[in-house]
Design a protein around this motif. Structure first.
Motif, mmCIF file in Angstrom:
data_model
loop_
_atom_site.group_PDB
_atom_site.id
_atom_site.type_symbol
_atom_site.label_atom_id
_atom_site.label_comp_id
_atom_site.label_asym_id
_atom_site.label_seq_id
_atom_site.Cartn_x
_atom_site.Cartn_y
_atom_site.Cartn_z
ATOM 1 N N GLY A 80 0.640 -1.229 -0.093
ATOM 2 C CA GLY A 80 0.082 0.115 -0.030
ATOM 3 C C GLY A 80 0.886 1.101 0.135
ATOM 4 N N ASP A 81 1.965 1.209 0.682
ATOM 5 C CA ASP A 81 3.042 2.225 0.935
ATOM 6 C C ASP A 81 3.397 2.648 -0.716
ATOM 7 O OD1 ASP A 81 2.527 2.578 3.473
ATOM 8 O OD2 ASP A 81 4.589 1.767 3.917
ATOM 9 N N MET A 82 3.686 1.530 -1.559
ATOM 10 C CA MET A 82 4.465 1.674 -2.834
ATOM 11 C C MET A 82 3.203 2.347 -3.856
ATOM 12 S SD MET A 82 7.381 1.275 -2.436
ATOM 13 C CE MET A 82 6.947 1.938 -0.718
ATOM 14 N N VAL A 83 1.878 1.920 -3.745
ATOM 15 C CA VAL A 83 0.843 2.363 -4.374
ATOM 16 C C VAL A 83 0.751 3.959 -4.123
ATOM 17 C CG1 VAL A 83 -1.678 2.393 -5.022
ATOM 18 C CG2 VAL A 83 -0.273 0.299 -4.540
ATOM 19 N N GLY A 84 0.619 4.202 -2.762
ATOM 20 C CA GLY A 84 0.350 5.629 -2.406
ATOM 21 C C GLY A 84 1.650 6.429 -2.824
ATOM 22 N N LEU A 85 2.841 6.112 -2.911
ATOM 23 C CA LEU A 85 4.014 6.715 -3.197
ATOM 24 C C LEU A 85 3.766 7.188 -4.767
ATOM 25 C CD1 LEU A 85 6.769 7.716 -3.230
ATOM 26 C CD2 LEU A 85 7.762 5.603 -3.195
ATOM 27 N N LEU A 86 3.336 6.013 -5.641
ATOM 28 C CA LEU A 86 2.962 6.319 -7.128
ATOM 29 C C LEU A 86 2.099 7.438 -7.164
ATOM 30 C CD1 LEU A 86 2.654 2.902 -9.063
ATOM 31 C CD2 LEU A 86 4.570 4.461 -9.038
ATOM 32 N N ASP A 87 1.096 7.561 -6.275
ATOM 33 C CA ASP A 87 0.192 8.269 -6.362
ATOM 34 C C ASP A 87 0.722 9.865 -6.051
ATOM 35 O OD1 ASP A 87 -1.894 6.728 -6.984
ATOM 36 O OD2 ASP A 87 -2.534 6.377 -5.026
ATOM 37 N N ALA A 88 1.514 9.810 -4.930
ATOM 38 C CA ALA A 88 2.093 10.972 -4.491
ATOM 39 C C ALA A 88 3.122 11.719 -5.540
ATOM 40 C CB ALA A 88 2.950 10.638 -3.073
ATOM 41 N N LEU A 89 3.683 10.579 -6.448
ATOM 42 C CA LEU A 89 4.552 11.157 -7.449
ATOM 43 C C LEU A 89 3.899 11.633 -8.611
ATOM 44 C CD1 LEU A 89 7.256 8.221 -7.008
ATOM 45 C CD2 LEU A 89 7.581 10.618 -6.318
ATOM 46 N N GLY A 90 2.465 11.272 -8.786
ATOM 47 C CA GLY A 90 1.930 11.481 -9.943
ATOM 48 C C GLY A 90 2.003 10.794 -11.189
ATOM 49 N N GLU A 91 2.422 9.476 -10.844
ATOM 50 C CA GLU A 91 2.683 8.629 -11.753
ATOM 51 C C GLU A 91 1.515 7.301 -11.849
ATOM 52 O OE1 GLU A 91 4.770 8.659 -13.864
ATOM 53 O OE2 GLU A 91 6.306 9.987 -13.169
ATOM 54 N N GLN A 92 0.958 6.828 -12.730
ATOM 55 C CA GLN A 92 0.190 5.917 -12.775
ATOM 56 C C GLN A 92 0.602 4.345 -12.794
ATOM 57 O OE1 GLN A 92 -3.213 6.070 -12.755
ATOM 58 N NE2 GLN A 92 -3.446 3.652 -12.998
ATOM 59 N N GLN A 93 1.798 4.378 -13.359
ATOM 60 C CA GLN A 93 2.450 3.012 -13.381
ATOM 61 C C GLN A 93 4.242 3.260 -13.094
ATOM 62 O OE1 GLN A 93 1.777 0.856 -17.293
ATOM 63 N NE2 GLN A 93 0.102 -0.407 -16.157
#
Length: 321
Positions: A80-93
């Motif tokens: 979940g942290d890594m999914v949340g990090l993607l969101d925080a970075l503005g990256e989809q994948q």
């Protein structure tokens, strides 16, 4: 190539992130007892190759928050942290890469969210399919000694030992599990009348691939944070097994790469030869298994140029699809 540092909010915690470069994102997940710094070589190499390389301090480490409750360190929290990090970075994948404990995070991120993690690379630790019983029940122990992961289950004892002399701990762990070590005994077993560090050799200086400045960095981090955050990952091995029951038998279907040293203690674990021989059955997208001669456990630090080249080759192949 400069490494930039920032703090983001991800999955309800504050997370320290080091990153370099621009382009398709690559998340780099470290293990124990390390930090974002274990990816210092790859951050620059991946950035120079045209990628946005991102190495967080994982939950419980460095500049990232360390939740007090031990139960907040399961694999579901960590993915979940890594999914949340993607969101925080503005990256989809992103492509996700993990070493040591970061490898199970990377493998399970790819397993659970292939829509967010388009490929995965695991260093040292391969994907291990869910077994039929709690993992700690199968760990070796005798009346005189027990597997280090069982020793780490005790709250307080391991912390007291590791924090007694942080410099000696860091130097001993990084040297003792490296390809430089001449140690021939089983350093994964802890004497019941002793501690984890008792069988780790300490030559009084860093291994050849590590500088005194590198040791200084790790020592300063763990003198400030302690080791409890990282140890809590071990204390959730059985809890993670329970929570992932719905995914028993699921395969990692995205493109994958596995890299390990032939002197890595993980490579010699009981049953590893059979697991690696059957890895394509659990990871049907596996592109390659790379065994680095003479390399120990600290894969990307011991062989930075070779690991970076393998990762870049893997990424370039993905880009050609």
């Amino acid at each position: 190539m400069d490494i930039k540092h920032s703090t983001v909010s991800a999955n309800g915690i504050r997370m320290h992130v080091a990153e370099a470069g621009e382009g398709p994102p690559v998340l780099l997940c470290h293990g124990f007892p390390e930090s974002w710094y274990s990816w210092r070589h790859q951050l620059r190499s991946l950035a120079a190759a045209g990628y946005r390389a991102v190495a967080p301090d994982m939950r419980g480490y460095g500049g990232t928050e360390r939740p007090a409750a031990p139960g907040q360190y399961t694999l579901l929290h960590l993915v979940g942290d890594m999914v949340g990090l993607l969101d925080a970075l503005g990256e989809q994948q992103a492509v996700i890469v993990g070493h040591d404990w970061g490898a199970p995070v990377a493998w399970h991120a790819a397993l659970l969210r292939p829509d967010r993690f388009r490929a995965v690379a695991g260093l040292s630790v391969p994907f291990r399919p869910r077994g039929s019983g709690r993992p700690t029940a199968g760990m070796p122990q005798t009346g005189d000694e027990w597997f280090y992961q069982l020793y780490f289950q005790q709250s307080g004892a391991a912390e007291a030992e590791l924090q007694r002399d942080v410099r000696a701990t860091i130097r001993g762990v990084l040297y003792g599990a490296s390809g430089d070590s001449a140690e021939t005994g089983d350093i994964t077993m802890v004497p019941r009348r002793g501690g984890f560090l008792d069988r780790l050799p300490d030559p009084g200086h860093p291994p050849s691939w590590l500088t005194e400045a590198d040791v200084d960095f790790y020592v300063a981090e763990f003198e400030r944070t302690g080791f409890t955050g990282g140890l809590n990952w071990y204390r959730n091995i059985d809890r993670s097994w329970e929570l992932l029951g719905a995914f028993a038998g699921a395969q990692v279907t995205v493109p994958a790469l596995y890299i390990v040293g032939d002197r890595d203690l993980v490579y010699t674990f009981k049953g590893m030869e059979r697991l690696l021989a059957n890895l394509p059955a659990f990871v049907p997208g596996l592109r390659d298994t790379v065994v680095l001669p003479g390399c120990g456990h600290w894969t990307q630090q011991e062989r930075p140029d070779e690991v970076s080249a393998r990762l870049i080759g893997f990424l370039r192949d993905l880009d050609r699809i």
